[in-house]
Design an enzyme around this catalytic site. Structure first.
Site, PDB file in Angstrom:
ATOM      1  N   MET A 151       1.251  -1.737  -5.020  1.00 31.19           N
ATOM      2  CA  MET A 151       1.381  -1.226  -3.657  1.00 31.19           C
ATOM      3  C   MET A 151       2.702  -1.654  -3.014  1.00 31.19           C
ATOM      4  O   MET A 151       2.740  -2.339  -2.000  1.00 31.19           O
ATOM      5  CB  MET A 151       0.196  -1.693  -2.807  1.00 31.19           C
ATOM      6  N   ARG A 152       3.780  -1.225  -3.653  1.00 31.68           N
ATOM      7  CA  ARG A 152       5.104  -1.474  -3.111  1.00 31.68           C
ATOM      8  C   ARG A 152       5.927  -0.203  -3.208  1.00 31.68           C
ATOM      9  O   ARG A 152       5.886   0.498  -4.219  1.00 31.68           O
ATOM     10  CB  ARG A 152       5.830  -2.572  -3.910  1.00 31.68           C
ATOM     11  N   GLY A 178      -7.100  -4.224 -10.486  1.00 30.75           N
ATOM     12  CA  GLY A 178      -6.659  -3.881 -11.832  1.00 30.75           C
ATOM     13  C   GLY A 178      -7.645  -3.088 -12.669  1.00 30.75           C
ATOM     14  O   GLY A 178      -7.697  -3.279 -13.888  1.00 30.75           O
ATOM     15  N   ASN A 229      -7.502   0.161 -13.371  1.00 34.04           N
ATOM     16  CA  ASN A 229      -6.719   0.990 -14.288  1.00 34.04           C
ATOM     17  C   ASN A 229      -6.044   0.137 -15.356  1.00 34.04           C
ATOM     18  O   ASN A 229      -5.900   0.581 -16.500  1.00 34.04           O
ATOM     19  CB  ASN A 229      -5.683   1.804 -13.512  1.00 34.04           C
ATOM     20  N   GLU A 287      -9.430   8.617 -13.108  1.00 37.69           N
ATOM     21  CA  GLU A 287      -8.187   7.872 -13.316  1.00 37.69           C
ATOM     22  C   GLU A 287      -8.245   7.109 -14.628  1.00 37.69           C
ATOM     23  O   GLU A 287      -7.262   7.049 -15.385  1.00 37.69           O
ATOM     24  CB  GLU A 287      -7.945   6.905 -12.154  1.00 37.69           C
ATOM     25  N   ASN A 328       3.251   6.275 -12.942  1.00 41.02           N
ATOM     26  CA  ASN A 328       2.365   5.867 -11.845  1.00 41.02           C
ATOM     27  C   ASN A 328       1.148   6.781 -11.831  1.00 41.02           C
ATOM     28  O   ASN A 328       1.206   7.921 -12.287  1.00 41.02           O
ATOM     29  CB  ASN A 328       3.092   5.967 -10.503  1.00 41.02           C
ATOM     30  N   SER A 342      -3.510  12.109 -10.150  1.00 43.42           N
ATOM     31  CA  SER A 342      -2.341  12.609 -10.880  1.00 43.42           C
ATOM     32  C   SER A 342      -1.600  11.453 -11.536  1.00 43.42           C
ATOM     33  O   SER A 342      -1.405  10.403 -10.913  1.00 43.42           O
ATOM     34  CB  SER A 342      -1.366  13.319  -9.928  1.00 43.42           C
ATOM     35  N   ARG A 348      13.681  -6.132   0.828  1.00 42.50           N
ATOM     36  CA  ARG A 348      13.084  -5.361  -0.267  1.00 42.50           C
ATOM     37  C   ARG A 348      13.997  -5.337  -1.489  1.00 42.50           C
ATOM     38  O   ARG A 348      13.544  -5.462  -2.629  1.00 42.50           O
ATOM     39  CB  ARG A 348      12.802  -3.935   0.208  1.00 42.50           C
ATOM     40  N   HIS A 377      -1.649   8.332  -9.066  1.00 40.76           N
ATOM     41  CA  HIS A 377      -1.812   8.513  -7.624  1.00 40.76           C
ATOM     42  C   HIS A 377      -3.139   9.206  -7.357  1.00 40.76           C
ATOM     43  O   HIS A 377      -3.471  10.191  -8.024  1.00 40.76           O
ATOM     44  CB  HIS A 377      -0.658   9.349  -7.062  1.00 40.76           C
ATOM     45  N   LEU A 385       9.369   1.180  -3.926  1.00 43.11           N
ATOM     46  CA  LEU A 385      10.480   0.621  -4.681  1.00 43.11           C
ATOM     47  C   LEU A 385      11.798   1.262  -4.262  1.00 43.11           C
ATOM     48  O   LEU A 385      11.852   2.442  -3.918  1.00 43.11           O
ATOM     49  CB  LEU A 385      10.241   0.852  -6.181  1.00 43.11           C
ATOM     50  N   GLU A 393      11.959   9.355  -4.864  1.00 44.09           N
ATOM     51  CA  GLU A 393      11.158   9.918  -3.782  1.00 44.09           C
ATOM     52  C   GLU A 393       9.690   9.597  -4.011  1.00 44.09           C
ATOM     53  O   GLU A 393       9.169   9.818  -5.108  1.00 44.09           O
ATOM     54  CB  GLU A 393      11.352  11.438  -3.708  1.00 44.09           C
TER      55      GLU A 393
END
Length: 217
Positions: free
Chosen positions: A92-93, A14, A16, A176, A109, A138, A67, A111, A95, A145
C-alpha cells in the site's frame, strides 16, 4: 531456463503472498521467492514468509522524511536479492516514477477491480455505490501511472443485492488467489512479457485482458 527469483512486497496479512508461496511449493510456478519485504513492521504476511523459510525484511516508510528517499532505500534492498520479478501483493504505497522505471516490464500488481474501473482505493464500496452488477480483480504490469499498466488477466464476480463491501471483497479475494499465481507462472515460464506499453503472452499482444468468467463462488 534458469529458475526465476521473485521478491514480494507486502503491507499487510499477505493472503496473495500465501497463494504465491503455495503455487511455488506445488510446482505451479517455476520460481523461488527469495525475499518478502514489508513497509510495515510485524504484519502477518511476514509470519507467512518466515513459516515458509523465506527471508523477510522490514523497511518502515515512517522512518523516511520523503517518498523518494524511501523508494531509493527500497530499490537498494530489492536489488540486493537480484530478482527477475518484483510482485506487489497488497503493498500500500504509491511508488515514484523513478522507482517504477527501474523495474519496467518485471513488476506486477493485483488490483481489486476490473480495471480501468475503480483505480485507487475503496474499490468494493465504490462498485456497490454505483450499483455495479459485475466486479472483480485485475493483474497488471506496474507503470508510473497508478493502476494504469497493461492488464494481463482479470476475474469477474457477480455483485448481489445484499452485498456489503466486506462480503464483496471476500468473493473477489478468492479470485485473486487464482489469477495472481497464474500470471506470475506465465512470467516465470517466459511466456509473458511487456513491450512498448503492452502485455504479450506466447508472443501475441493482448489486445484486451484475458478473463476468467464469473460465477457465484
Amino acid at each position: 531456463m534458469s529458475t526465476k527469483r521473485i521478491v514480494v512486497l507486502i503491507s499487510g496479512s499477505g493472503s496473495n503472498l500465501q497463494a504465491l508461496i503455495n503455487a511455488c511449493a506445488q510446482g505451479d510456478i517455476q520460481a523461488s521467492i527469495v525475499a518478502v519485504i514489508s513497509n510495515r513492521p510485524r504484519v502477518y504476511g511476514l509470519e507467512r514468509a518466515q513459516a515458509a523459510g523465506i527471508e523477510t525484511q522490514t523497511l518502515d516508510h515512517k522512518n523516511f522524511a520523503e517518498r523518494a528517499a524511501f523508494d531509493q532505500a527500497l530499490k537498494a534492498l530489492i536489488d540486493s536479492f537480484q530478482p527477475d520479478l518484483v510482485v506487489l501483493a497488497g503493498f500500500m504505497r504509491i511508488l515514484t516514477a523513478e522507482f517504477v522505471q527501474a523495474y519496467t516490464g518485471r513488476m506486477l500488481n493485483i488490483h481489486p477491480s476490473l480495471l480501468p474501473a475503480y483505480k485507487g482505493v475503496h474499490t468494493h464500496q465504490r462498485a456497490l455505490d454505483d450499483q455495479a452488477q459485475i466486479h472483480g480483480a485485475s493483474v497488471h504490469f506496474v507503470t508510473a501511472e497508478l493502476d494504469a499498466g497493461a492488464v494481463v488477466l482479470q476475474a469477474e464476480v457477480p455483485v448481489f443485492a445484499e452485498d456489503t463491501a466486506e462480503t464483496l471483497a471476500a468473493r473477489v479475494l478468492v479470485k485473486e488467489h487464482r489469477i495472481y499465481p497464474q500470471v506470475v507462472a506465465w512470467f516465470c515460464a517466459e511466456r509473458l512479457s511487456y513491450q512498448d506499453g503492452a502485455a504479450y503472452l506466447d508472443g501475441q499482444r493482448l489486445l484486451a485482458p484475458l478473463k476468467l468468467k464469473h460465477n457465484a463462488v
